[in-house]
Design an enzyme around this catalytic site. Structure first.
Site, mmCIF file in Angstrom:
data_model
loop_
_atom_site.group_PDB
_atom_site.id
_atom_site.type_symbol
_atom_site.label_atom_id
_atom_site.label_comp_id
_atom_site.label_asym_id
_atom_site.label_seq_id
_atom_site.Cartn_x
_atom_site.Cartn_y
_atom_site.Cartn_z
ATOM 1 N N TYR A 242 2.584 61.627 60.706
ATOM 2 C CA TYR A 242 1.741 60.729 59.909
ATOM 3 C C TYR A 242 1.558 59.460 60.732
ATOM 4 O O TYR A 242 2.524 58.739 60.980
ATOM 5 C CB TYR A 242 2.417 60.383 58.583
ATOM 6 C CG TYR A 242 2.463 61.528 57.577
ATOM 7 C CD1 TYR A 242 3.409 62.538 57.678
ATOM 8 C CD2 TYR A 242 1.553 61.576 56.531
ATOM 9 C CE1 TYR A 242 3.448 63.576 56.752
ATOM 10 C CE2 TYR A 242 1.590 62.612 55.593
ATOM 11 C CZ TYR A 242 2.535 63.601 55.709
ATOM 12 O OH TYR A 242 2.574 64.623 54.794
ATOM 13 N N PRO B 29 -3.680 63.243 49.022
ATOM 14 C CA PRO B 29 -2.859 64.260 49.688
ATOM 15 C C PRO B 29 -1.764 63.723 50.622
ATOM 16 O O PRO B 29 -0.983 64.518 51.168
ATOM 17 C CB PRO B 29 -3.884 65.083 50.478
ATOM 18 C CG PRO B 29 -5.082 64.215 50.603
ATOM 19 C CD PRO B 29 -5.086 63.285 49.442
ATOM 20 N N LYS C 196 1.767 66.506 47.612
ATOM 21 C CA LYS C 196 2.363 66.808 46.309
ATOM 22 C C LYS C 196 1.501 67.654 45.364
ATOM 23 O O LYS C 196 2.023 68.223 44.396
ATOM 24 C CB LYS C 196 2.703 65.496 45.578
ATOM 25 C CG LYS C 196 3.914 64.775 46.163
ATOM 26 C CD LYS C 196 5.200 65.459 45.755
ATOM 27 C CE LYS C 196 6.391 65.034 46.558
ATOM 28 N NZ LYS C 196 6.838 65.991 47.564
ATOM 29 N N HIS D 194 10.595 73.210 58.148
ATOM 30 C CA HIS D 194 10.642 71.943 58.891
ATOM 31 C C HIS D 194 11.776 71.082 58.343
ATOM 32 O O HIS D 194 11.918 70.941 57.135
ATOM 33 C CB HIS D 194 9.333 71.156 58.720
ATOM 34 C CG HIS D 194 8.192 71.726 59.515
ATOM 35 N ND1 HIS D 194 7.041 71.011 59.759
ATOM 36 C CD2 HIS D 194 8.035 72.911 60.123
ATOM 37 C CE1 HIS D 194 6.215 71.745 60.489
ATOM 38 N NE2 HIS D 194 6.790 72.915 60.713
ATOM 39 N N TYR E 241 9.853 63.437 49.427
ATOM 40 C CA TYR E 241 8.999 64.349 50.195
ATOM 41 C C TYR E 241 9.472 65.799 50.054
ATOM 42 O O TYR E 241 8.659 66.697 49.837
ATOM 43 C CB TYR E 241 8.983 63.937 51.676
ATOM 44 C CG TYR E 241 7.816 64.537 52.436
ATOM 45 C CD1 TYR E 241 6.653 63.811 52.672
ATOM 46 C CD2 TYR E 241 7.873 65.853 52.903
ATOM 47 C CE1 TYR E 241 5.579 64.366 53.348
ATOM 48 C CE2 TYR E 241 6.801 66.421 53.580
ATOM 49 C CZ TYR E 241 5.652 65.670 53.801
ATOM 50 O OH TYR E 241 4.586 66.229 54.464
#
Ligand code: RFL
Ligand code: PHB
Length: 401
Positions: free
Chosen positions: A205, A297, A301, A78, A393
């Site tokens: 998100y 979560p 990570k 991604h 990220y």
């Protein structure tokens, strides 16, 4: 007294999660032998659905370690994620911002690959052990006592013990002077695994007035979804229809459709906490992964940190056991904690920005809500702010912080 069978290895590893299994693999590549002891059965650890996102440095490490054949064939690369709020979608383009991406590949697939590699190498994993007791940790000849699956009481004598037994394990409690820093959040995640083709290529998100929702996936046929719920929510309160309805509401955006499908496992609730245990060493015992630290979560990570820990630990143990050089083990905890605290901050920040916090306040937390929206708008409109999210990220290079 029950008979005790005594054996020997260089590194006794408690726990066959990503941390323990990868440590065993990295050590064996350096000619160091280890034994992994696991409380659960092989099929249980291979089926346990947890994390889904591999950072860039994790993928690089798994490739270097010869563990990425299936990951490269089946993992989904991604190049970004979307933040969804105010009814709109805002893409964070990792490829453009930091030139790297992430790979969606389930933790249980990583665990299966690691177990297969241990089995191929003829390295033992003992499943279904119980009553693990750690002894002699402040000597240079520690040992692990345990009851094997056949009921015999056994003891492994070793040079080093690695505590990779997760949040509920015994190892952290064996560090007498451990300091715990922690934070609990007033919500949990209801996790849903559905046989439904993803309709969107990347993770979403969503910050919604009703609470947070996450859209993720496992394969071209399987969608993984999460809903913010009360921390004590009973999954039985959440019928299939209510779950799809709430997902539809929280993930609503122009041009977005949600494919529904049968659940592949019963939805369950995970509590959210941050925790760091320091130091990650007591004599010849070293902690790694969830045994030493927990992140909520939201930043994806947890497993990635466990993997970064054991990379450091494997190098440090090789220096100790092959060259009698103690520098690495003496600084392991301090070096590991630098990356851990960066991930703790990032996970706390993502969690704070995306969840609804005001369930207990009749009038709502207007100030907190306005701050969240301001932070979200800044993050998606400023290249500098978006780069900060992207860099964390996809994962900072190992050793960078
Ligand atoms: P694990 O995977 O918990 O493995 C520890 C192992 O030790 C065993 N054990 C014992 N064995 C012998 N004797 C004892 N006394 C023992 N006590 C325990 C356990 O059975 C287990 O097999 O820890 P490890 O290796 O440190 O790996 C950490 C990761 O598993 C964890 O950080 C992630 O799964 C966290 N996490 C996520 N991380 C991410 O990076 N991205 C995610 O999207 C993500 N989602 C999640 C998650 C964790 C979840 N749960 C249930 C905790 C979603 C969920 C629902
Ligand atoms: C998942 O796919 O399970 C997942 C993805 C991203 C997260 C957490 C979980 O932040």
């Amino acid at each position: 007294m029950r008979t005790q069978v005594v054996s020997r290895t260089q590194v006794g590893i408690v726990g066959a999660g990503p941390a323990g299994l990868l440590l065993s693999h990295l050590l064996s590549r350096r000619g160091i032998d280890s034994v992994v002891l696991e409380a659960r059965s092989r099929s249980y650890v291979e089926q346990r659905v947890r994390a889904g996102v591999l950072e860039h440095p994790t993928v690089e490490l798994l490739r270097e370690a010869g563990l990425a054949a299936r990951l490269d064939a089946e993992g989904l690369p991604h190049g970004g994620i979307s933040l969804r709020f105010d009814g709109g979608d805002h893409r964070i383009d990792f490829a453009d911002l930091v030139g790297k991406g992430i790979t969606v590949y389930g933790q249980q697939e990583v665990v299966k690959d690691l177990i297969a590699a241990r089995v191929d190498a003829g390295e033992p994993i003992e499943f279904e052990v119980s009553d693990v007791v750690l002894d002699g940790l402040t000597t240079d000849a520690p040992s692990i006592g345990y009851t094997a699956a056949d009921g015999t009481r056994r003891r492994i004598e070793c040079d080093v013990v690695a505590g990779c037994d997760g949040f509920h394990g015994v190892s952290r409690r064996a560090v007498p002077d451990v300091r715990i820093a922690e934070r609990e959040y007033p919500f949990g995640w209801l996790g849903i695994l559905a046989k439904a083709a993803p309709t969107h290529d990347e993770l979403v998100y969503a910050n919604h007035d009703n609470g947070f929702a996450l859209y993720s996936m496992r394969s071209p046929e399987v969608t993984r979804l999460y809903l913010q719920v009360r921390p004590d929510a009973d999954p039985a309160e959440w019928s299939d229809a209510r779950i799809w309805d709430e997902l539809g509401t929280r993930l609503q955006a122009d041009g977005f459709t949600l494919n529904e499908g049968p659940f592949l496992e019963r939805p369950s609730v995970t509590g959210m906490r941050s925790m760091v245990a320091e130091p990650m060493r007591h004599g010849r015992l070293f902690l790694a992964g969830d045994a030493a630290h927990i992140v909520p979560p939201t930043g994806a990570k947890g497993m990635n940190l466990a993997i970064a820990d054991v990379r450091l630990l494997a190098d440090s143990l090789a220096d100790l056991l092959l060259h009698r050089d103690e520098t690495g083990v003496d600084t392991y905890s301090e070096r590991a904690l630098r990356r851990i605290w960066r991930a703790e901050h990032f996970s706390w920040w993502m969690t704070s920005m995306l969840h609804r916090f005001d369930d207990d306040h009749a009038n709502g937390d207007a100030f907190g809500r306005a701050l969240q929206l301001s932070q979200l708008r800044y993050t998606v409109s400023s290249r500098a702010a978006a780069t900060g999210l992207a860099e964390n990220y996809v994962g900072l290079p190992h050793g960078a912080v």
